[in-house]
Motif scaffolding. Structure first.
Motif, PDB file in Angstrom:
ATOM      1  N   UNK A  75       0.704  -1.356   0.005  1.00 31.07           N
ATOM      2  CA  UNK A  75      -0.099  -0.062   0.017  1.00 31.07           C
ATOM      3  C   UNK A  75       0.891   1.220   0.124  1.00 31.07           C
ATOM      4  N   UNK A  76       1.918   1.135   0.715  1.00 27.12           N
ATOM      5  CA  UNK A  76       2.599   2.268   0.721  1.00 27.12           C
ATOM      6  C   UNK A  76       3.792   2.609  -0.355  1.00 27.12           C
ATOM      7  N   UNK A  77       3.740   1.519  -1.411  1.00 24.86           N
ATOM      8  CA  UNK A  77       4.730   1.728  -2.387  1.00 24.86           C
ATOM      9  C   UNK A  77       4.031   1.858  -3.917  1.00 24.86           C
ATOM     10  N   UNK A  83      -2.761  -2.574  -5.711  1.00 19.55           N
ATOM     11  CA  UNK A  83      -2.608  -3.604  -4.923  1.00 19.55           C
ATOM     12  C   UNK A  83      -3.457  -4.786  -4.852  1.00 19.55           C
ATOM     13  N   UNK A  84      -3.193  -6.002  -4.965  1.00 21.76           N
ATOM     14  CA  UNK A  84      -3.947  -7.120  -5.250  1.00 21.76           C
ATOM     15  C   UNK A  84      -3.519  -8.099  -4.097  1.00 21.76           C
ATOM     16  N   UNK A  85      -4.455  -8.944  -3.551  1.00 24.42           N
ATOM     17  CA  UNK A  85      -3.992  -9.976  -2.453  1.00 24.42           C
ATOM     18  C   UNK A  85      -2.942 -10.987  -2.893  1.00 24.42           C
ATOM     19  N   UNK A  86      -2.702 -11.162  -4.250  1.00 22.46           N
ATOM     20  CA  UNK A  86      -1.656 -12.114  -4.600  1.00 22.46           C
ATOM     21  C   UNK A  86      -0.231 -11.401  -4.259  1.00 22.46           C
ATOM     22  N   UNK A  87      -0.311 -10.165  -4.723  1.00 20.72           N
ATOM     23  CA  UNK A  87       1.021  -9.135  -4.391  1.00 20.72           C
ATOM     24  C   UNK A  87       1.373  -9.311  -2.755  1.00 20.72           C
ATOM     25  N   UNK A  88       0.103  -8.960  -2.016  1.00 22.56           N
ATOM     26  CA  UNK A  88       0.460  -8.908  -0.643  1.00 22.56           C
ATOM     27  C   UNK A  88       1.225 -10.274  -0.125  1.00 22.56           C
ATOM     28  N   UNK A 155       8.799   6.661   4.170  1.00 23.89           N
ATOM     29  CA  UNK A 155       7.914   7.007   3.186  1.00 23.89           C
ATOM     30  C   UNK A 155       6.589   6.341   3.036  1.00 23.89           C
ATOM     31  N   UNK A 156       6.848   4.815   3.401  1.00 24.03           N
ATOM     32  CA  UNK A 156       5.562   4.084   3.184  1.00 24.03           C
ATOM     33  C   UNK A 156       4.542   4.218   4.028  1.00 24.03           C
ATOM     34  N   UNK A 157       4.969   4.802   5.420  1.00 21.20           N
ATOM     35  CA  UNK A 157       4.107   5.065   6.358  1.00 21.20           C
ATOM     36  C   UNK A 157       3.478   6.445   5.896  1.00 21.20           C
ATOM     37  N   UNK A 158       4.134   7.369   5.571  1.00 17.78           N
ATOM     38  CA  UNK A 158       3.710   8.688   5.155  1.00 17.78           C
ATOM     39  C   UNK A 158       2.381   8.415   3.970  1.00 17.78           C
TER      40      UNK A 158
END
Length: 261
Positions: A75-77, A83-88, A155-158
């Protein structure tokens, strides 16, 4: 009808091996598969079965943590929409089956990651407040610095906390609104610590803590979008000036109210 019963507790095997055992025994014993049933006998003890020295509930918690970290990464990048579940699951090193063990859908994971970030910030702020040595304004500045520095450091958090969380769904909007209320409550707490002459009742009715909370977030937005060009110390100095100005205003209003009484 012939019936083959595989009892998970008796065999001490995870369910994903049961089909393999069934196939092996069917061939070995020459059962006709069409006349066999597989019955999974599950009990509460399976929840706490130990594999590799780790109980099942602890392994499930470990998988959940991996998914949350993977959610922050994706989500942060890449962004929530891309984003999909397969990526996660790929980043977490888990199959999709384990995703649905902890979350119903992608939105649930976003919610969990966001809560984790908010809770972490709240814990750090409260710990700093409890450890303060009689200098509440310095503590307030230190907490602000921690808040902004986390965005610069990761930066992902931001990206997730400031941007990806917006406009996803009514459910996620409520999470965001709750987080803003928590931030306003934290601002209110620090105002009372730094300016003890402020009337608590008046402060509870004031929209100033909400306005200060909003300004903290908007400053973060501009700082992040600008590539962190403004030095962090300057961000903290100006944010603290705003906090002090509002605190003095509230203190003055409290004094005027006391005189009228």
């Amino acid at each position: 009808m012939s019936c083959l019963i595989l009892m998970s507790d008796a065999f001490l095997v995870p369910d994903n091996l049961t089909l393999k055992i069934f196939s092996f025994l069917s061939n070995l014993l020459d059962f006709d598969k069409s006349y066999c049933q597989i019955i999974f006998m599950k009990t509460k003890t399976i929840q706490n079965r130990v594999y590799g020295g780790v109980e099942a509930n602890l392994r499930e918690e470990e998988r959940r943590k991996k998914l949350i970290e993977a959610g922050l990464e994706t989500f942060g990048t890449k962004g929530y929409a891309k984003t999909n579940i397969k990526m996660i699951c790929g980043i977490a090193g888990l199959t999709e089956r384990y995703f649905y063990e902890s979350f119903h859908h992608k939105e649930d994971l976003l919610c969990a990651v966001y809560r984790e970030l908010i809770d972490e910030g709240q814990r750090e702020a409260m710990a700093a407040l409890e450890d303060s040595k009689g200098f509440p304004l310095e503590t307030a500045s230190r907490v602000l610095k921690m808040f902004y520095h986390r965005f610069q450091q990761d930066p992902r958090r931001a990206q997730l906390q400031l941007f990806e969380i917006l406009g996803v769904s009514p459910k996620i909007d409520r999470e965001y609104q709750n987080a803003m209320r928590l931030l306003a409550d934290l601002v209110r707490l620090f105002l009372l610590k730094v300016f003890p002459r402020i009337h608590k009742e008046m402060l509870n009715k004031s929209i100033i803590p909400t306005g200060l909370a909003g300004s903290i977030i908007m400053i973060a937005h501009e700082w992040v979008l600008g590539g962190f060009i403004t030095p962090l110390d300057e961000i903290i100095s100006q944010s603290t000036d705003l906090f002090v100005a509002m605190g003095k205003h509230l203190e003055k209003q409290s004094g005027l109210k006391s005189k009228k009484k």
